[in-house]
Design a protein around this motif. Sequence first.
Motif, mmCIF file in Angstrom:
data_model
loop_
_atom_site.group_PDB
_atom_site.id
_atom_site.type_symbol
_atom_site.label_atom_id
_atom_site.label_comp_id
_atom_site.label_asym_id
_atom_site.label_seq_id
_atom_site.Cartn_x
_atom_site.Cartn_y
_atom_site.Cartn_z
ATOM 1 N N LEU A 73 0.805 -1.227 0.000
ATOM 2 C CA LEU A 73 0.000 0.000 0.000
ATOM 3 C C LEU A 73 0.831 1.267 0.000
ATOM 4 O O LEU A 73 0.321 2.345 -0.336
ATOM 5 N N HIS A 74 2.111 1.166 0.372
ATOM 6 C CA HIS A 74 2.998 2.325 0.298
ATOM 7 C C HIS A 74 3.982 2.182 -0.875
ATOM 8 O O HIS A 74 3.931 2.946 -1.835
ATOM 9 N N PHE A 75 4.859 1.196 -0.803
ATOM 10 C CA PHE A 75 5.946 1.110 -1.782
ATOM 11 C C PHE A 75 5.455 0.768 -3.189
ATOM 12 O O PHE A 75 5.774 1.464 -4.155
ATOM 13 N N LEU A 76 4.704 -0.315 -3.327
ATOM 14 C CA LEU A 76 4.226 -0.712 -4.651
ATOM 15 C C LEU A 76 3.316 0.359 -5.234
ATOM 16 O O LEU A 76 3.396 0.673 -6.427
ATOM 17 N N ASP A 77 2.472 0.931 -4.407
ATOM 18 C CA ASP A 77 1.563 1.986 -4.857
ATOM 19 C C ASP A 77 2.336 3.172 -5.423
ATOM 20 O O ASP A 77 2.009 3.709 -6.483
ATOM 21 N N CYS A 78 3.390 3.582 -4.726
ATOM 22 C CA CYS A 78 4.168 4.748 -5.149
ATOM 23 C C CYS A 78 5.008 4.462 -6.393
ATOM 24 O O CYS A 78 5.055 5.273 -7.329
ATOM 25 N N ILE A 79 5.672 3.313 -6.413
ATOM 26 C CA ILE A 79 6.556 2.988 -7.531
ATOM 27 C C ILE A 79 5.774 2.814 -8.829
ATOM 28 O O ILE A 79 6.325 2.995 -9.929
ATOM 29 N N ALA A 80 4.489 2.508 -8.713
ATOM 30 C CA ALA A 80 3.662 2.364 -9.914
ATOM 31 C C ALA A 80 3.642 3.636 -10.756
ATOM 32 O O ALA A 80 3.388 3.590 -11.962
ATOM 33 N N LEU A 81 3.935 4.786 -10.147
ATOM 34 C CA LEU A 81 3.962 6.045 -10.900
ATOM 35 C C LEU A 81 5.004 6.034 -12.006
ATOM 36 O O LEU A 81 4.881 6.764 -12.993
ATOM 37 N N LEU A 82 6.034 5.209 -11.853
ATOM 38 C CA LEU A 82 7.080 5.139 -12.870
ATOM 39 C C LEU A 82 6.546 4.605 -14.194
ATOM 40 O O LEU A 82 7.180 4.790 -15.236
ATOM 41 N N SER A 141 1.484 14.198 -5.760
ATOM 42 C CA SER A 141 0.803 14.360 -4.470
ATOM 43 C C SER A 141 -0.090 13.153 -4.235
ATOM 44 O O SER A 141 -0.708 12.618 -5.168
ATOM 45 N N ARG A 142 -0.160 12.742 -2.984
ATOM 46 C CA ARG A 142 -0.892 11.529 -2.619
ATOM 47 C C ARG A 142 -1.669 11.765 -1.327
ATOM 48 O O ARG A 142 -1.091 12.142 -0.312
ATOM 49 N N ALA A 179 -1.520 13.267 -9.815
ATOM 50 C CA ALA A 179 -2.327 13.205 -8.599
ATOM 51 C C ALA A 179 -2.781 11.772 -8.377
ATOM 52 O O ALA A 179 -3.477 11.195 -9.213
ATOM 53 N N MET A 180 -2.386 11.186 -7.244
ATOM 54 C CA MET A 180 -2.747 9.808 -6.934
ATOM 55 C C MET A 180 -4.129 9.785 -6.284
ATOM 56 O O MET A 180 -4.343 10.401 -5.245
ATOM 57 N N CYS A 184 4.152 15.634 1.279
ATOM 58 C CA CYS A 184 4.755 14.294 1.233
ATOM 59 C C CYS A 184 4.513 13.465 2.483
ATOM 60 O O CYS A 184 4.694 12.247 2.455
ATOM 61 N N GLY A 185 4.140 14.089 3.610
ATOM 62 C CA GLY A 185 3.927 13.318 4.830
ATOM 63 C C GLY A 185 5.176 12.569 5.244
ATOM 64 O O GLY A 185 6.230 13.151 5.465
ATOM 65 N N ALA A 186 5.076 11.239 5.315
ATOM 66 C CA ALA A 186 6.219 10.408 5.708
ATOM 67 C C ALA A 186 7.132 10.081 4.526
ATOM 68 O O ALA A 186 7.994 9.215 4.629
#
Length: 325
Positions: free
Chosen positions: A147-156, A236-237, A261-262, A171-173
Amino acid sequence: FRDEDARGDRSPGEFYQLDMEMAFASQEDVFAVLEDVLPPIFAKYGTYDIASQPPFRRIPYMEAMDKYGSDKPDLRIDLTVTDISDMVQDTGFEPFVGQIVKAVPVSGCTLTRKQIDTLCASGQALIEKNKVMNLTAITEPQAVAELHFLDCIALLQAEDFSGKRVIDVGCGAGFPGVPLKIAEPSIRLTLLDSLAKRMTWLREILPQLGVEAEVVTARAEEFVQTCREQYDIATSRAVARLNILSELCLPYVKVGGAFLAMKGALADEEMAEAKRGIALLGGTIERVYEYPIQDAVHKVVIIRKQKPTPPKYPRAFAKIKKSPL
């Protein structure tokens, strides 16, 4: 055929449910009816470019869980689960030791062992710090990975980040900026958030992880005065609705660049209400990139910057919130 009650993630009248009672019919009898009834409904009312056509695939529960990681896989998107246990056993990330670890590989994203180790160390640091500071509601290691890493890397897969100057607004954390920087080290990253405690933690932990980034504690509508239209990409997420978020992010993006925008289930609704404001800010909605995470379809709204943002934007946040464009 009935109108479903409104829920928090949908507007009244937005969702309709077709109930099929099994009664004395067999499963195949029900499937036969569904294959006649549903395709023309999807074709007439659906909003997706791809819809299932009969005959529908029959996938046993255990096969679906083993192959797709879900009993409700979205077969429009060709992603399957892969056993990566051997790859992660020696990372030092305790929850992986001695366990079967599976992941959904993202097409075109080839991480090195060092990058995987850095992601694991980042996840461990997040979980540990979260014990004393509210960084995330997601604390189970596998959930952090998905929910964090895979979700974010999908933007690539949604945009070319190679060598780009990127700002992560709110960015939060560190999401999505930090996983993106780990997966694509050529990014020149700025992390921006107004919460000082979180940004202090990022300044401490990122050098330990070997992740280079500019960490800025400031409000988005104020910091832009120092770097207006200087970034290739803004991300932004989970910060705000799109009509508010666009005014905070698009002024950072240079003409020809993109704001990513996620979003989730309400993406279509938010795009409709933000379309006019996005145009006023010099942008246009180019497309929506969709990808599955667990049982949900996540979306990235890709907004292309076509012309400079008028100098009067962004306004003070109180005005943005009270009267979105």
